[in-house]
Design a protein around this motif. Structure first.
Motif, short mmCIF file in Angstrom:
data_model
loop_
_atom_site.label_atom_id
_atom_site.label_comp_id
_atom_site.label_asym_id
_atom_site.label_seq_id
_atom_site.Cartn_x
_atom_site.Cartn_y
_atom_site.Cartn_z
N ALA A 199 0.83 -1.20 0.00
CA ALA A 199 0.00 0.00 0.00
C ALA A 199 0.87 1.26 0.00
CB ALA A 199 -0.92 -0.01 1.22
N LYS A 200 1.93 1.28 0.81
CA LYS A 200 2.82 2.44 0.85
C LYS A 200 3.48 2.66 -0.50
CE LYS A 200 3.97 2.20 5.79
NZ LYS A 200 5.04 1.88 6.77
N PHE A 201 3.90 1.55 -1.14
CA PHE A 201 4.55 1.68 -2.45
C PHE A 201 3.56 2.18 -3.50
CE2 PHE A 201 5.51 -0.42 -6.55
CZ PHE A 201 6.67 0.27 -6.87
N PHE A 202 2.33 1.68 -3.46
CA PHE A 202 1.35 2.07 -4.46
C PHE A 202 0.97 3.55 -4.35
CE2 PHE A 202 -3.07 2.36 -6.06
CZ PHE A 202 -2.85 1.95 -7.36
N TRP A 203 0.89 4.06 -3.13
CA TRP A 203 0.45 5.44 -2.93
C TRP A 203 1.59 6.44 -2.77
CZ3 TRP A 203 -4.25 6.13 -4.36
CH2 TRP A 203 -5.25 5.17 -4.10
N CYS A 204 2.85 5.96 -2.84
CA CYS A 204 3.98 6.87 -2.61
C CYS A 204 4.04 7.92 -3.73
CB CYS A 204 5.30 6.11 -2.52
SG CYS A 204 5.84 5.35 -4.05
N ASN A 205 4.61 9.09 -3.42
CA ASN A 205 4.69 10.18 -4.40
C ASN A 205 5.90 10.00 -5.31
OD1 ASN A 205 6.92 11.03 -2.86
ND2 ASN A 205 5.60 12.30 -1.55
#
Length: 349
Positions: free
Chosen positions: A302-308
């Motif tokens: 999830a962090k990777f998918f939503w990272c900027n």
């Protein structure tokens, strides 16, 4: 020829061999080894003490002696025509060397089999069948197999190609019997046991250090408190599964660390997560995994998918469990690792 040989090998090979054969899978061996080692590690007493041994064959495919392979096929009753065809395929190997852009030399080996050939891994199973000496030793009671319960079968060895685990009584006599069998196998087959990588461990009932020292000197193997990985999975699970399977988290983090600097689009991240990241824990999920590890994996994805664009933490516009729903429902269809884990474990059951 490969398809014909596969059908025959299921009747020839012993039930302790699980590699390449229809109806047998690698997780059979992992399950049996883990259950036996788990039972032995929790054994508190009893008149019999046992020891598991993990063997390592040095360059197993390169040491296949062609005359020995031919004699094994004769022993199992293959026709002369089949044997001649097979040996012509095996002995057709030749090597040349590329020196300054030009081929030099022409070498014909006198042993080894190529793993890339579809037929030859099955021939190697015939080769390892000579280790049935271990089963014969159990039948004549020279080796004692391990039984988890009174009504369960007795097991003294399991094979996956050349990956071998032995289980026998922790005694000097059985240690000498094991070494005698392995030495006979080396002389007959041309294989070489790499004692430097072989390990032996003892259950809690083997409390006498003198017995352990004598057995180690006979076997010439290194003693370990727990057998390490077997067929790619840890053979011993302690109190914390999170620590045992930490390497899965590290693999996923290493993959994502390399991707963040590439300024991937949202669609590219979706493809990478589905194709690469979600596949990393699948092998472990076939047997066991911790719910905490799955939660951590979901959090990483999830962090990777939503990272900027700079790789920093971005806004999570939607919960991960909702993104795991089907595309027909308007979501992205990421794999729900918890459901997948339960499904694969149900398949094993």
């Amino acid at each position: 020829m490969t398809n014909q040989l596969r059908g025959v090998l299921t009747r020839i090979n012993s039930e302790t061999q699980s590699a390449f054969l229809p109806g047998r899978i690698i997780f059979d061996n992992i399950l049996i080894a883990h259950e036996l080692l788990h039972d032995m590690s929790h054994k508190k007493g009893g008149k019999n003490a046992y020891m598991p041994l993990k063997l390592d064959m040095s360059k197993a495919y390169d040491r296949v002696e062609w005359p020995f392979l031919e004699s094994i096929m004769l022993k199992f009753g293959f026709s002369r025509t089949w044997i001649d065809h097979t040996m012509s395929l095996v002995s057709s190997i030749s090597y040349s060397f590329l020196v300054n852009g030009a081929l030099r030399g022409f070498i014909r080996p006198t042993k080894e089999i190529r793993q890339i050939d579809p037929l030859l891994p099955y021939l190697f199973l015939l080769y390892t069948e000579e280790l049935t000496m271990l089963r014969e030793a159990k039948e004549r009671r020279a080796l004692t197999g391990v039984k988890i319960r009174r009504e369960s079968p007795s097991i003294n060895h399991i094979l996956f190609a050349h990956d071998t685990m032995l289980f026998c009584k922790a005694s000097v006599d059985e240690g000498m019997e094991v070494m005698s069998i392995l030495q006979d196998y080396e002389v007959a087959s041309g294989q070489k046991i790499n004692l430097g990588k072989c390990t032996v461990s003892f259950d809690a009932s083997t409390s006498t250090h003198v017995v352990r020292r004598e057995i180690r000197s006979i076997l010439g193997m290194r003693e370990v408190s727990h057998q390490g990985n077997y067929l790619g999975l840890p053979s011993h699970i302690g109190r914390s599964k999170r620590e045992v399977f930490r390497y899965i988290m590290e693999k996923v983090e290493d993959q994502m660390r390399g991707w963040k600097g590439k300024l991937l689009s949202q669609a590219s991240k979706e493809v990478m997560i589905k194709a690469v990241t979600s596949a990393i824990p699948i092998f472990v999920m076939n047997y066991f995994i911790s719910v905490g590890i799955i939660d951590n994996l979901n959090s990483l994805m999830a962090k990777f998918f939503w990272c900027n664009a700079e790789g920093g933490r971005g806004i999570h516009w939607k919960a991960w469990d909702k993104l795991c729903k089907n595309k027909l429902d308007g979501e992205l269809g990421f794999k729900d690792l918890k459901c997948m884990n339960l499904t694969i474990l149900a398949k094993q059951g």
